[in-house]
Design a protein around this motif. Sequence first.
Motif, PDB file in Angstrom:
ATOM      1  N   SER A 136       0.834  -1.206   0.000  1.00 51.19           N
ATOM      2  CA  SER A 136       0.000   0.000   0.000  1.00 51.19           C
ATOM      3  C   SER A 136       0.867   1.254   0.000  1.00 51.19           C
ATOM      4  O   SER A 136       0.598   2.215  -0.734  1.00 51.19           O
ATOM      5  CB  SER A 136      -0.917   0.017   1.216  1.00 51.19           C
ATOM      6  N   LEU A 137       1.918   1.263   0.812  1.00 47.47           N
ATOM      7  CA  LEU A 137       2.809   2.412   0.855  1.00 47.47           C
ATOM      8  C   LEU A 137       3.536   2.597  -0.475  1.00 47.47           C
ATOM      9  O   LEU A 137       3.723   3.729  -0.939  1.00 47.47           O
ATOM     10  CB  LEU A 137       3.810   2.264   1.995  1.00 47.47           C
ATOM     11  N   ASN A 138       3.937   1.502  -1.106  1.00 49.36           N
ATOM     12  CA  ASN A 138       4.573   1.594  -2.420  1.00 49.36           C
ATOM     13  C   ASN A 138       3.606   2.151  -3.455  1.00 49.36           C
ATOM     14  O   ASN A 138       3.993   2.963  -4.306  1.00 49.36           O
ATOM     15  CB  ASN A 138       5.096   0.225  -2.863  1.00 49.36           C
ATOM     16  N   ASN A 139       2.365   1.713  -3.402  1.00 51.03           N
ATOM     17  CA  ASN A 139       1.356   2.233  -4.333  1.00 51.03           C
ATOM     18  C   ASN A 139       1.152   3.734  -4.135  1.00 51.03           C
ATOM     19  O   ASN A 139       1.052   4.492  -5.102  1.00 51.03           O
ATOM     20  CB  ASN A 139       0.026   1.499  -4.168  1.00 51.03           C
ATOM     21  N   ILE A 140       1.095   4.151  -2.891  1.00 51.01           N
ATOM     22  CA  ILE A 140       0.925   5.578  -2.598  1.00 51.01           C
ATOM     23  C   ILE A 140       2.128   6.366  -3.102  1.00 51.01           C
ATOM     24  O   ILE A 140       1.986   7.427  -3.720  1.00 51.01           O
ATOM     25  CB  ILE A 140       0.703   5.797  -1.085  1.00 51.01           C
ATOM     26  N   ASN A 172       4.145   5.587  -5.542  1.00 48.21           N
ATOM     27  CA  ASN A 172       4.096   5.628  -7.000  1.00 48.21           C
ATOM     28  C   ASN A 172       3.081   6.650  -7.500  1.00 48.21           C
ATOM     29  O   ASN A 172       3.327   7.362  -8.477  1.00 48.21           O
ATOM     30  CB  ASN A 172       3.763   4.244  -7.573  1.00 48.21           C
ATOM     31  N   GLN A 173       1.942   6.716  -6.842  1.00 50.30           N
ATOM     32  CA  GLN A 173       0.924   7.681  -7.247  1.00 50.30           C
ATOM     33  C   GLN A 173       1.402   9.109  -7.036  1.00 50.30           C
ATOM     34  O   GLN A 173       1.144   9.992  -7.858  1.00 50.30           O
ATOM     35  CB  GLN A 173      -0.379   7.419  -6.492  1.00 50.30           C
ATOM     36  N   VAL A 174       2.097   9.353  -5.950  1.00 54.54           N
ATOM     37  CA  VAL A 174       2.622  10.690  -5.672  1.00 54.54           C
ATOM     38  C   VAL A 174       3.659  11.075  -6.725  1.00 54.54           C
ATOM     39  O   VAL A 174       3.660  12.204  -7.229  1.00 54.54           O
ATOM     40  CB  VAL A 174       3.208  10.771  -4.245  1.00 54.54           C
ATOM     41  N   SER A 175       4.535  10.153  -7.104  1.00 57.08           N
ATOM     42  CA  SER A 175       5.537  10.473  -8.119  1.00 57.08           C
ATOM     43  C   SER A 175       4.882  10.685  -9.480  1.00 57.08           C
ATOM     44  O   SER A 175       5.326  11.528 -10.264  1.00 57.08           O
ATOM     45  CB  SER A 175       6.598   9.372  -8.203  1.00 57.08           C
ATOM     46  N   ASN A 176       3.823   9.955  -9.779  1.00 55.80           N
ATOM     47  CA  ASN A 176       3.095  10.168 -11.033  1.00 55.80           C
ATOM     48  C   ASN A 176       2.412  11.525 -11.059  1.00 55.80           C
ATOM     49  O   ASN A 176       2.304  12.147 -12.121  1.00 55.80           O
ATOM     50  CB  ASN A 176       2.062   9.059 -11.261  1.00 55.80           C
ATOM     51  N   LEU A 177       1.958  11.998  -9.924  1.00 54.50           N
ATOM     52  CA  LEU A 177       1.336  13.321  -9.855  1.00 54.50           C
ATOM     53  C   LEU A 177       2.326  14.405 -10.267  1.00 54.50           C
ATOM     54  O   LEU A 177       1.976  15.334 -11.000  1.00 54.50           O
ATOM     55  CB  LEU A 177       0.825  13.613  -8.442  1.00 54.50           C
ATOM     56  N   GLY A 178       3.561  14.281  -9.833  1.00 54.07           N
ATOM     57  CA  GLY A 178       4.577  15.255 -10.214  1.00 54.07           C
ATOM     58  C   GLY A 178       4.817  15.259 -11.713  1.00 54.07           C
ATOM     59  O   GLY A 178       4.916  16.315 -12.338  1.00 54.07           O
ATOM     60  N   SER A 179       4.895  14.088 -12.304  1.00 56.58           N
ATOM     61  CA  SER A 179       5.108  13.991 -13.750  1.00 56.58           C
ATOM     62  C   SER A 179       3.927  14.564 -14.518  1.00 56.58           C
ATOM     63  O   SER A 179       4.096  15.311 -15.484  1.00 56.58           O
ATOM     64  CB  SER A 179       5.318  12.538 -14.161  1.00 56.58           C
ATOM     65  N   ASN A 180       2.723  14.212 -14.089  1.00 54.89           N
ATOM     66  CA  ASN A 180       1.521  14.711 -14.768  1.00 54.89           C
ATOM     67  C   ASN A 180       1.405  16.223 -14.640  1.00 54.89           C
ATOM     68  O   ASN A 180       0.996  16.902 -15.590  1.00 54.89           O
ATOM     69  CB  ASN A 180       0.270  14.040 -14.203  1.00 54.89           C
ATOM     70  N   THR A 181       1.769  16.755 -13.506  1.00 52.95           N
ATOM     71  CA  THR A 181       1.719  18.196 -13.301  1.00 52.95           C
ATOM     72  C   THR A 181       2.716  18.901 -14.218  1.00 52.95           C
ATOM     73  O   THR A 181       2.408  19.933 -14.822  1.00 52.95           O
ATOM     74  CB  THR A 181       2.005  18.537 -11.826  1.00 52.95           C
ATOM     75  N   SER A 182       3.904  18.332 -14.359  1.00 48.79           N
ATOM     76  CA  SER A 182       4.918  18.926 -15.235  1.00 48.79           C
ATOM     77  C   SER A 182       4.450  18.956 -16.678  1.00 48.79           C
ATOM     78  O   SER A 182       4.625  19.951 -17.381  1.00 48.79           O
ATOM     79  CB  SER A 182       6.226  18.142 -15.136  1.00 48.79           C
TER      80      SER A 182
END
Length: 70
Positions: A9-13, A15-25
Amino acid sequence: MDNSEISQSLNNIANQVSNLGSNTSVGLGDISQKIDHLNTGIALTNTLLVLLIVSIILNSLINWRNKKKN
Protein backbone atom coordinates in the motif's frame (compact mmCIF):
# COMPACT_ATOMS: atom_id res chain seq x y z
CA MET A 1 -3.30 -6.31 7.47
CA ASP A 2 0.12 -7.81 7.59
CA ASN A 3 3.42 -6.12 6.86
CA SER A 4 3.52 -7.09 3.17
CA GLU A 5 0.09 -5.54 2.54
CA ILE A 6 1.09 -2.36 4.34
CA SER A 7 4.35 -2.23 2.39
CA GLN A 8 2.49 -2.75 -0.89
CA SER A 9 0.00 0.00 0.00
CA LEU A 10 2.81 2.41 0.85
CA ASN A 11 4.57 1.59 -2.42
CA ASN A 12 1.36 2.23 -4.33
CA ILE A 13 0.93 5.58 -2.60
CA ALA A 14 4.54 6.54 -3.33
CA ASN A 15 4.10 5.63 -7.00
CA GLN A 16 0.92 7.68 -7.25
CA VAL A 17 2.62 10.69 -5.67
CA SER A 18 5.54 10.47 -8.12
CA ASN A 19 3.09 10.17 -11.03
CA LEU A 20 1.34 13.32 -9.86
CA GLY A 21 4.58 15.25 -10.21
CA SER A 22 5.11 13.99 -13.75
CA ASN A 23 1.52 14.71 -14.77
CA THR A 24 1.72 18.20 -13.30
CA SER A 25 4.92 18.93 -15.24
CA VAL A 26 3.34 17.81 -18.50
CA GLY A 27 0.24 19.90 -17.81
CA LEU A 28 2.28 22.99 -16.96
CA GLY A 29 4.29 22.62 -20.16
CA ASP A 30 1.07 22.47 -22.18
CA ILE A 31 -0.31 25.53 -20.42
CA SER A 32 2.94 27.41 -21.02
CA GLN A 33 2.74 26.68 -24.76
CA LYS A 34 -0.86 27.91 -24.88
CA ILE A 35 0.09 31.12 -23.06
CA ASP A 36 2.94 31.72 -25.51
CA HIS A 37 0.50 31.25 -28.39
CA LEU A 38 -1.89 33.76 -26.82
CA ASN A 39 0.96 36.25 -26.32
CA THR A 40 1.86 35.99 -30.00
CA GLY A 41 -1.76 36.61 -30.97
CA ILE A 42 -2.02 39.58 -28.64
CA ALA A 43 1.17 41.11 -30.07
CA LEU A 44 -0.23 40.79 -33.60
CA THR A 45 -3.55 42.29 -32.51
CA ASN A 46 -1.76 45.23 -30.86
CA THR A 47 0.25 45.88 -34.03
CA LEU A 48 -2.90 45.85 -36.15
CA LEU A 49 -4.62 48.15 -33.66
CA VAL A 50 -1.77 50.67 -33.85
CA LEU A 51 -1.94 50.61 -37.65
CA LEU A 52 -5.69 51.18 -37.49
CA ILE A 53 -5.29 54.12 -35.12
CA VAL A 54 -2.59 55.69 -37.31
CA SER A 55 -4.76 55.33 -40.41
CA ILE A 56 -7.77 56.87 -38.61
CA ILE A 57 -5.64 59.81 -37.49
CA LEU A 58 -4.26 60.31 -41.00
CA ASN A 59 -7.75 60.08 -42.47
CA SER A 60 -9.06 62.62 -39.98
CA LEU A 61 -6.20 65.03 -40.72
CA ILE A 62 -6.74 64.71 -44.47
CA ASN A 63 -10.48 65.28 -44.10
CA TRP A 64 -9.89 68.28 -41.84
CA ARG A 65 -7.39 69.73 -44.31
CA ASN A 66 -9.78 69.24 -47.22
CA LYS A 67 -12.65 70.91 -45.33
CA LYS A 68 -10.38 73.79 -44.39
CA LYS A 69 -9.53 74.38 -48.10
CA ASN A 70 -13.23 74.53 -49.03
